[in-house]
Structure formats: structure tokens, C-alpha cells
Design an enzyme around this catalytic site. Structure first.
Site, short mmCIF file in Angstrom:
data_model
loop_
_atom_site.label_atom_id
_atom_site.label_comp_id
_atom_site.label_asym_id
_atom_site.label_seq_id
_atom_site.Cartn_x
_atom_site.Cartn_y
_atom_site.Cartn_z
CB ALA A 30 -0.91 -0.03 1.22
N GLY A 32 0.62 -4.97 1.11
CA GLY A 32 -0.62 -5.05 0.35
C GLY A 32 -0.43 -5.70 -1.01
CD GLU A 48 -2.24 -7.58 3.33
OE1 GLU A 48 -2.00 -6.42 2.97
OE2 GLU A 48 -2.72 -7.87 4.42
CD GLU A 102 2.00 -5.44 5.72
OE1 GLU A 102 2.81 -6.34 6.03
OE2 GLU A 102 1.11 -5.60 4.86
#
Ligand code: CO8
Length: 258
Positions: A65, A109, A112, A132
């Protein structure tokens, strides 16, 4: 919708989406996720498309992200859901198969997103990770849930707690990716796999996808029962008649998605 962060094309019956923020290693911001969700739903609704491929660049599938965009969010920004989290679940509503073709980094992300796809084909250059924790946060799009299901609790704990990356060979051994291919063949191999799927009966493809996903959400007995009902329902399709007749006639089947 005009796309600025993804490139979309079709290749026969395959819908191809390339994440395209090269300067930020395809970091996933809200705009990109909105565009991705829009493109996915359009391909899902397009009767000429039988399978979807998501890929990135040689260097990165997606490095996570967008950290810069998130850095100053408050709890309320995050919780109210209009930032960061919007559209991330869109991919789960897609009923056609989605293949992630991963080269380079698939982090946070990005990892993911790859795991939300139905399967991952990895270039030998691929690197997966959930780093993260190094940023003082944690996975938020299924990393702590899908990773243990894919690679075991022990390895998921190791990756999420130490933030170490897993290379393609380890990811294949652990079951995270379905196959590894040379980096320069990644897109060809992913498109070939997608074309193979797209040549099958689409309704049956959708039933298979739904049944395998059911394995995650139910007991074995319930899952087997669900599969049995799906199996029975294939006999209501014209494609099952065609598929079995073609085998008996020693010819290739022509599926009409009926
Ligand atoms: N966000 C924003 N920009 C990024 C990101 C990112 N995740 N990753 C890389 N970039 C940018 C860099 O800032 C840099 O930009 P610039 O050239 O303007 O300085 C450019 O991409 C190139 O990056 P590097 O210079 O760092 O390239 P290197 O080859 O040296 O390193 C790495 C590559 C190792 C991938 C490194 O960039 C890195 O560690 N990136 C961050 C990885 C990371 O921590 N990812 C997790 C992010 S948090 C997250 O994903 C939470 C998900 C929750 C989703 C919840 C939704 C519901």
C-alpha cells in the site's frame, strides 16, 4: 472511468490488467485500487472474457500500500473506510478466475493482493513479504489470514513478525505459488494458463472456483457436500454433454458456456 494507474488490454478471451505506477514500484493507493476494482468488475461482466490476469512490472508486482499516502492518516480516516480500505475486497466478488503473475516485489498489500487472486504464477525473481511491522503497523488486507492458510502458521508468523522476504523457490515449496517460470517468460506463461482456463466451459470454471473457495469457509463434510451438489449441477449444462461426447468421439470439445 479513465485509468491512470493501470493498463488494461484483452488477449483473446483473457483480460490483462497491469499495475502501472513504475516510479513508486506500483504502490497501491486509493486511485489505483478504484481503477483495479472497476476494471475487474468490467472483465467479470464481459461475456467474451473467461479469465483475468493481474501483473506488475519486472521489478515489482506491488511494493505494498502507498506508505506516503497513509503516513498521516488518523484512526478515523482509516476506520471510516473511505481511505486505504475501500475497494480492496472488490476482487473477492469476481466470479471468473484471477491469476496473479508476480515478478519482483510483492510486499505488504502487494502480497495480499496476489493472495486474493485464485493462484499465483511467480517469476524466478519474485519476492514475497509482509513487512508492515517495520512501519509500526500490520497487514490489513488478509495477510495474517491468507498467509497461514497458504504456507502454515509457522512460516506466516516468521514472515509477519520478522518482516523477512520469501524468494520464489521458498514460496513454491511452501505452497504460496503454483509454479515458477523464468522472469522473461512470466507474462507468456500466465497468459497461456489463462487462455487454457478461458477455453473451458465458463459456468463449470466458475463452479470449480466457488467450490475450492468453499474449502476455506466450511468444514470438510460441508465442503464435500457442496462440491457434490455442484458436480450434480454440471449435468444440467450443455457443456457437460459436449465435453463427454467429444471425448467419446475422440475430438476436441467446443464449449458454448451453456
Ligand atoms: N509506498 C509508497 N512508495 C513506495 C513504496 C510503498 N509501499 N515502495 C516503494 N516506494 C517508492 C519509494 O519511495 C521510491 O520512491 P522515490 O524514488 O520517489 O524515492 C521508489 O518507490 C523506489 O523505491 P526504492 O528506492 O526504495 O527501491 P529499492 O529497490 O531500493 O527498494 C523495496 C525496494 C525493498 C521494495 C523498498 O522500496 C521498500 O521497502 N518498500 C516498502 C515496502 C513495504 O514496506 N511495504 C508495505 C507497505 S504497508 C502495506 O502494504 C499495508 C497494507 C494494508 C492494506 C490494507 C487495505 C485494506
Amino acid at each position: 472511468m479513465q485509468y491512470e494507474n493501470i493498463l488494461v488490454e484483452t488477449n483473446g478471451k483473457v483480460g490483462l490488467i497491469r499495475l502501472n505506477r513504475p516510479k513508486a514500484l506500483n504502490a497501491l493507493n486509493d486511485q489505483l485500487m478504484d481503477e483495479l476494482g472497476d476494471a475487474m468488475l468490467k472483465f467479470d461482466a464481459d461475456e467474451n472474457i473467461g479469465c483475468i490476469v493481474i501483473t506488475g512490472s519486472e521489478k515489482a508486482f506491488a511494493a505494498g500500500a502507498d506508505i506516503g499516502a497513509m503516513a498521516n492518516y488518523t484512526y478515523m480516516d482509516a476506520f471510516k473506510g473511505d481511505y486505504i480500505t475501500r475497494n480492496w475486497e472488490q476482487i473477492r466478488h469476481v466470479r471468473k478466475p484471477v491469476i496473479a503473475a508476480v515478478a519482483g516485489y510483492a510486499l505488504g498489500g502487494g502480497c495480499e493482493l496476489a493472495m486474493m487472486c485464485d493462484f499465483i504464477i511467480a517469476a524466478d525473481s519474485a519476492k514475497f513479504g509482509q513487512p508492515e511491522i517495520k512501519l509500526g503497523t500490520m497487514p490489513g488486507a488478509g495477510g495474517t489470514q491468507r498467509l497461514p492458510r497458504a504456507v502454515s502458521k509457522s512460516k506466516a508468523m516468521d514472515m509477519c513478525l520478522t518482516a523477512r522476504m520469501m524468494d520464489a523457490a521458498e514460496a513454491e515449496r511452501a505452497g504460496l505459488v503454483s509454479r515458477i517460470v523464468p522472469a522473461d517468460k512470466l507474462l507468456d506463461e500466465a497468459l497461456a494458463a489463462a487462455a487454457t482456463i478461458a477455453a473451458m466451459s465458463l459456468p463449470v470454471v466458475m463452479m470449480v472456483k466457488e467450490s475450492i473457495n468453499r474449502a476455506y469457509e466450511s468444514t470438510l463434510a460441508e465442503g464435500v457436500q457442496y462440491e457434490r451438489r455442484m458436480f450434480h449441477s454440471t449435468f444440467a449444462t450443455e457443456d457437460q454433454k459436449e465435453g463427454m461426447k467429444a471425448f467419446v468421439d475422440k475430438r476436441l470439445p467446443i464449449f458454448r458456456n451453456l
